[in-house]
Scaffold this active site. Structure first.
Site, PDB file in Angstrom:
ATOM      1  CB  THR A  71      19.507   9.056-112.621  1.00 17.09           C
ATOM      2  OG1 THR A  71      20.238   9.781-111.635  1.00 17.09           O
ATOM      3  CG2 THR A  71      18.153   8.661-112.082  1.00 17.09           C
ATOM      4  N   GLY A 198      27.906  12.271-117.550  1.00 16.50           N
ATOM      5  CA  GLY A 198      28.753  13.312-118.139  1.00 16.50           C
ATOM      6  C   GLY A 198      29.261  14.321-117.134  1.00 16.50           C
ATOM      7  CG  HIS A 199      26.592  16.111-114.061  1.00 11.64           C
ATOM      8  ND1 HIS A 199      26.428  16.637-112.802  1.00 11.64           N
ATOM      9  CD2 HIS A 199      25.824  15.001-114.103  1.00 11.64           C
ATOM     10  CE1 HIS A 199      25.574  15.875-112.132  1.00 11.64           C
ATOM     11  NE2 HIS A 199      25.195  14.873-112.902  1.00 11.64           N
ATOM     12  CB  CYS A 322      17.538  17.669 -97.857  1.00 11.25           C
ATOM     13  SG  CYS A 322      16.358  18.559 -96.875  1.00 11.25           S
TER      14      CYS A 322
END
Ligand code: PMP
Length: 384
Positions: A71, A198-199, A322
């Protein structure tokens, strides 16, 4: 719990945790403290991680800027590059980009830039004819992801980059969903700026990186001020354990046979589900998608109902996002032509490289039970 939400976040690889542990326990020095040996060791660990990330991309270490994730990398690439709408004031972004690309681009439209959305076809692939019509010497940046997070579509980034460069535009690529399963060579792809997370690839949460080619890096302006870290481009103490973890997660190139097996298990799950539910629809590309991605809909049954029935045993996710408690149809599914009802029915299932065949058989049986129960509840799909 059978975890089939790897595209949202992947489990930390044991070797990544092992490499991080010393920097979470005994090696606590600030990596920017250059007065003592403990600080040098932390700085050295970060330098090695940077080398590994650069090596994976075919880049130089000096072209890697650590961030808090994809992000921030996307924001830094877009907002950091596009400061003044002169002489070029156009930015082209793919219609199915992640919101961390779309939102900064939208912010630029309030600062004198003209932001144009690149249409995609029913598989989610950017329309190259539309791109060609839109490209001219007014375009500063083209931002197109390598792999989509909802439908797994893979963009022809090398062709897009060649077309963009022919008119002097720069190319940013969000590769958050690509690192886990494919080679990324920024030079072969012709990319100027590239975002990593990374994740999504067995690394820790809270870290990512932006690759910026040397001559592009000098054009970037920081978004965060207050220190000279990352050459003044990103102030703040670098998180040594996270940077080390990202380095290890990036270090290994996925091997072809493992990726083929991963894809094969995804296809088995698709076949198991279809055997139970012949009306199942599949969203996104038929071939060439992310090896773990499946995006499906069961006509007449809302994804929320199925997912609720699957709890607490199976983790999959809804196709529609959402926002502030209000379900809204996914912009990705909308862009490939789904109506609001089909969006509300979409379920994203994302397998990891180690998901087993046995887990998939249990998943298919659980889906069959969930569908029966959801239908017995008698609710019909509602548009989000
Ligand atoms: N881009 C894509 C394509 C993603 O899938 C994600 C994560 N959903 C991001 C960017 C944001 O990554 P991070 O969580 O590292 O900020």
């Amino acid at each position: 719990m059978i975890y089939l939400d790897h595209q949202a976040s992947s489990p930390l690889l044991p070797k990544v945790l092992d490499a991080m542990l010393p920097y979470l326990t005994e090696e606590h020095a600030n990596p920017h403290s250059d007065d003592h040996a403990a600080g040098w060791r932390a700085a050295d660990a970060i330098a090695q991680a940077r080398e590994k990330i650069a090596g994976r991309l075919g880049a130089d270490a000096g072209e890697v800027i650590f961030t808090s994730g994809a992000t921030e990398a996307n924001n830094l690439a877009i907002l950091g590059l596009c400061c003044e709408p002169v002489p070029r004031n156009r930015i082209l972004v793919g219609a199915i980009e992640h919101k961390s690309v779309l939102a900064p681009a939208r912010a630029l439209s309030e600062r004198g830039f003209k932001v144009i959305t690149l249409p995609v076809d029913a598989s989610g692939i950017v329309d190259l004819e539309a791109l060609s019509r839109l490209l001219d010497d007014r375009v500063l940046l083209v931002s197109v992801q390598l792999v989509n997070n909802e439908i797994g579509a893979v963009q022809p980034v090398d062709r897009i980059a060649a077309m963009a460069h022919a008119v002097g535009a720069l190319v940013h690529c969000d590769a958050a969903q690509a690192l886990a399963w494919r080679a990324i060579d920024v030079n072969a792809l012709g990319i100027d700026l590239l975002s990593l997370s990374g994740h999504k690839t067995g690394g820790p949460k809270g870290v990512g990186a932006l690759y910026a080619r040397h001559d592009v890096r000098v054009q970037l302006r920081p978004l965060i001020f207050g220190g000279e870290q990352e050459g003044g481009l990103r102030a703040g103490t670098l998180p040594t354990p996270l940077c080390v973890g990202l380095g290890v997660a990036c270090a290994s190139e996925p091997d072809d046979s493992a990726v083929r097996a991963w894809q094969g298990r995804r296809d088995s799950l698709r076949d198991f589900l279809r055997a139970h539910e012949p009306n199942m629809v599949i969203h996104g590309p038929v071939v060439g998608r992310h090896p773990g991605n499946l995006n499906v809909g069961f006509p007449g049954v809302d994804a929320d109902q199925i997912i609720a029935q699957l709890q607490p045993d199976i983790a999959v996710s809804r196709g529609s996002a959402c926002t502030s408690g209000i379900p809204e149809p996914s912009h990705v599914l909308r862009a490939i032509g789904l109506d609001a009802v089909a969006c509300a029915e979409a379920v994203r299932i994302s397998l990891g490289p180690l998901t087993t065949e046995q887990e998939l058989e249990r998943t298919a049986a659980a889906f069959a039970r969930a569908l029966l129960a959801a239908r017995a509840e008698g609710r019909i799909a509602v548009a989000g």
